[in-house]
Every structure is written in C-alpha cells, then in structure tokens.
Design a protein around this motif. Structure first.
Motif, PDB file in Angstrom:
ATOM      1  N   ALA A   4      88.867  29.097  47.932  1.00 18.05           N
ATOM      2  CA  ALA A   4      87.966  30.242  47.823  1.00 18.05           C
ATOM      3  C   ALA A   4      87.043  30.297  49.023  1.00 18.05           C
ATOM      4  CB  ALA A   4      87.153  30.135  46.534  1.00 18.05           C
ATOM      5  N   GLU A   5      86.513  31.466  49.285  1.00 14.50           N
ATOM      6  CA  GLU A   5      85.574  31.615  50.394  1.00 14.50           C
ATOM      7  C   GLU A   5      84.292  30.838  50.119  1.00 14.50           C
ATOM      8  OE1 GLU A   5      84.867  35.707  51.173  1.00 14.50           O
ATOM      9  OE2 GLU A   5      86.902  36.106  51.908  1.00 14.50           O
ATOM     10  N   ARG A   6      83.793  30.207  51.165  1.00 14.93           N
ATOM     11  CA  ARG A   6      82.498  29.521  51.146  1.00 14.93           C
ATOM     12  C   ARG A   6      82.326  28.576  49.956  1.00 14.93           C
ATOM     13  NH1 ARG A   6      82.024  34.409  53.166  1.00 14.93           N
ATOM     14  NH2 ARG A   6      81.583  35.422  51.186  1.00 14.93           N
ATOM     15  N   GLY A   7      83.317  27.713  49.775  1.00 17.17           N
ATOM     16  CA  GLY A   7      83.185  26.624  48.814  1.00 17.17           C
ATOM     17  C   GLY A   7      83.263  27.005  47.360  1.00 17.17           C
ATOM     18  N   GLY A   8      83.932  28.111  47.037  1.00 16.42           N
ATOM     19  CA  GLY A   8      84.070  28.518  45.645  1.00 16.42           C
ATOM     20  C   GLY A   8      85.150  27.732  44.922  1.00 16.42           C
ATOM     21  N   ILE A   9      85.611  28.283  43.797  1.00 16.29           N
ATOM     22  CA  ILE A   9      86.614  27.607  42.969  1.00 16.29           C
ATOM     23  C   ILE A   9      88.005  27.957  43.482  1.00 16.29           C
ATOM     24  CG2 ILE A   9      87.517  27.352  40.627  1.00 16.29           C
ATOM     25  CD1 ILE A   9      84.787  28.387  39.640  1.00 16.29           C
TER      26      ILE A   9
END
Length: 389
Positions: free
Chosen positions: A254-259
């Motif tokens: 996911a973008e920017r450290g998401g799930i």
C-alpha cells in the motif's frame, strides 16, 4: 474458548442471501460500534467478532469451505481468513467500511461525527490491491501437498524511503493544516430544516491526516515501487480445480506504509496420463483380454504411490468395478481419503487369424460360452446407482 458459529454471530442461516448477510453485519456493526459504546471492551470484541464472521460469509469461496469444514477450514493457507479478533480497528474499517457507502469513515455520519472519540475522526488507512495468479499442480502434488516458490511482479515498499514516501532528512511529515490531523472535514450548511452537518474525506491529505514535507524522489511520494519478489506458499493436500487460496499480506504494497493486499492463488489441475479425478476419488480404466477375464490373472495398475498389483478373478465380467480403499485424494483439512476405482473392460479382439477363428468356432456352441447372467450379476444401471450412492 471455542469459536462461535459465524451464522450464529450474525443471526443468519446458511440459506441467507448475500444481501441478508450484509444487512445483518451492518446492524451488528452499528450496535457494537466503539463510537456508540465508548470504553466498552465487550462491545468492541462483539464488533471484531462480527467483522470476522462477515469477512468469511461474504466471500463465496471462504463461505463454501466454512460450510463444509467449519472453523477447521479457515486455518492456514486454505482458509485465508484474517481472524478479525486479532486485527485493529483501522484494519476493519479499511476493509469493510464501504458497505455503508460514502468516503472516509462512514460510521461517523451515523453517530454525529465522533461520538465522543478523542481527536474527532479516524484517519484513512491505505490498502494495497490484491494479486491473483494461477498455479498448475500435478495430481501427485495435489495428493500429497506441495511447497511452491513463485516469482511475482508487484508493488513493494520503496527501498529508498522504506515505504514512507518522504525524502530522508526532510522532516518527514506535517500535520495536515486543512483537517488538523483528523483526516476529515466537517461542513455545516443552513437550510429551512435548520443546520446540517456533513463529513467528508479531507481533500488535502486524502484522509491520512498528514502531508509529506518533501517527497521521496525515487517513488515520488507513493512509498512503493515495482519489483519481483519470490514468495513461498504451502499448498495443502486435497485442493481442487478452481479453488482459491489466500496468502494474507503478500499482494501489492500500500502507499505510504498502509496495509498490503493479499495474494490469491487459483488452482489449476494438470491432467494425469492414466488416472481421472472425481472429487476425492480416482478412476482408472483397466483393459484385459477375454482369456484373462475367463481364466483370471494378476495385473499391475498405476496409483499415486507407484504400481499396485491386483487380482482378477476367473470369470470376471466387463464393467465390474474394483475399489482400492484409501488410494484416492485426501479430503482437504481432513483425515479422510478417497478411493481408487478400477473399471474393468474386457477387450474384444477386432482382428483374428484363420486359426484363431477356427478355435473360437469350436467353442461358439459350448454351453459354458453362452451368456447366463445370474441374480448376483448387476446391470450397468445398478452399478452406477451403487457407485453414486
């Protein structure tokens, strides 16, 4: 403590439609939502429990496995369930919030925007997309289970910024000035009905509550890049054509450290040279000569464990089926195993020499060569009825 039945949790039955299951989950989620029950741990557990039940019953493949095997069918790679009671609230909202419609956190609009929650809102959590790939398996691999290493081209965390999207040494992130970190904006409008409040996802930070001070030059602030990754998956014995297995968290980052999303494995069976699969059973067509059927013999047949010798009794009729117990395919998530069914076909010669014809002519009128079916000889339809029951 034993896990509760998913149908019991949502108050539905196996025959309930997709819409009925969705409606039941919505009612449960509203009843036990943390905004409506602040500080109530029991309500929070019920909320997570309902999310876990809905995650399985709303997915046709997982629901079918649960209906057949219960909670045992949800374990490991075959189950693919995420175990809702072990996820945090952001995970649940990210995965299921959209059943209420709208953007941001749709629960907020039902409870007046915050319901006493500190910070006034919930930040959006980015979620990576799922990947679907097909894996071809031989009958031998299906029978015994197999470990596969698969090379997948997918989105992974940027190796320059570690997935954050921010340039190193830039001060990383700032609290969003538009929503003050809540991820949402509230607007109040006046009408003849009085004041009306609407809550929408913050357009500046897209619901994340923060903005990047200086974007990573390698990924342009997304926090992801395309790369190949070798993933090891353990496929259990007994899987079937078209069955879908889920490897949690191995989909696109996911973008920017998401799930991260999930990796969905679709099974394809490679046909066997001699054996045909029928559910958990295997079928084999054995052809024997008229002489062997008359006098009896021993023959070797193929199995998934190698060759096996079987005895053909004297006087065996064509169409007889021999059953080799436990020589089939294991039932998935079970200790039971199917059988190997050997269908005996008596081969009738199609070309004969003159001497062979003369020998058979001498036997044509012999009493022992005339058909004399007895009561114990089952017809084709009786054999089929017996097989399928």
């Amino acid at each position: 403590m034993a896990k509760r039945d998913y149908y019991e949790i949502l108050g539905v039955t196996k025959g309930s439609s997709e819409a009925e299951i969705k409606k039941a989950y919505r009612q449960m989620a509203l009843k036990y939502h943390p905004d409506k029950n602040p500080g109530n741990k029991e309500a929070e557990e019920h909320f997570k429990e309902a999310a876990e039940a809905y995650e399985v019953l709303s997915n046709a493949d997982k629901k079918a496995r649960y209906d057949q095997f219960g909670h045992a069918g949800m374990g490991g790679a075959a189950g693919g369930g995420y175990g809702g009671q072990h996820m945090n609230m952001d995970d649940i909202f990210s995965q299921f919030g959209d059943i209420f419609g709208g953007g941001g956190n749709p629960f907020e609009s039902f409870f007046g925007g915050g319901g006493g929650r500190q910070g006034g809102g919930r930040r959006a959590v980015n979620r990576g997309s799922n990947l679907r790939i097909k894996v071809k398996l031989t009958l031998d691999e299906i029978a015994h289970g197999v470990e596969k290493k698969i090379k997948v081209n997918k989105a992974v965390a940027c190796n320059t910024c570690g997935g954050s999207g921010a340039q190193a040494g830039s001060g990383a992130f700032h609290t969003c000035g538009t929503c003050k970190g809540s991820g949402q904006v509230r607007r109040v409008t006046n009408s003849f009905l009085g004041q009306m409040q609407t809550i929408t996802t913050c357009p500046t930070c897209n619901g994340e509550g923060q903005t990047i001070a200086s974007k990573c030059k390698a990924c342009h602030g997304n926090g992801t890049q395309q790369a190949e990754e070798v993933i090891t998956i353990n496929i259990p014995a007994g899987v079937g054509e078209g069955m879908q297995l889920t490897v949690s968290g191995k989909g696109n980052a996911a973008e920017r450290g998401g799930i991260p999303g999930d990796l969905l494995i679709v099974i394809e069976e490679i046909p066997h040279d001699n054996l045909v699969r029928d559910g958990d059973h295997l079928m084999y067509d054995l052809y024997i000569s008229f002489i062997d059927a008359t006098l009896g013999t021993s023959v070797e047949i193929p199995t998934l464990e190698g060759k096996a010798k079987i005895k053909i009794d004297a006087g065996t009729q064509g169409g007889k089926v021999l059953r080799l117990k436990g020589k089939g395919i294991p039932a998935i998530n079970s200790y039971s195993r199917g059988d190997l069914m050997v269908n005996i076909n008596v081969w009738t010669p199609q070309q004969l020499s003159s001497d062979e014809k003369k020998a058979l002519e001498k036997l044509r009128d012999s009493e022992n060569f005339k058909p004399k079916p007895g009561k114990g000889d089952k017809s084709f339809f009786e054999r089929m009825k017996e097989y399928f029951h």
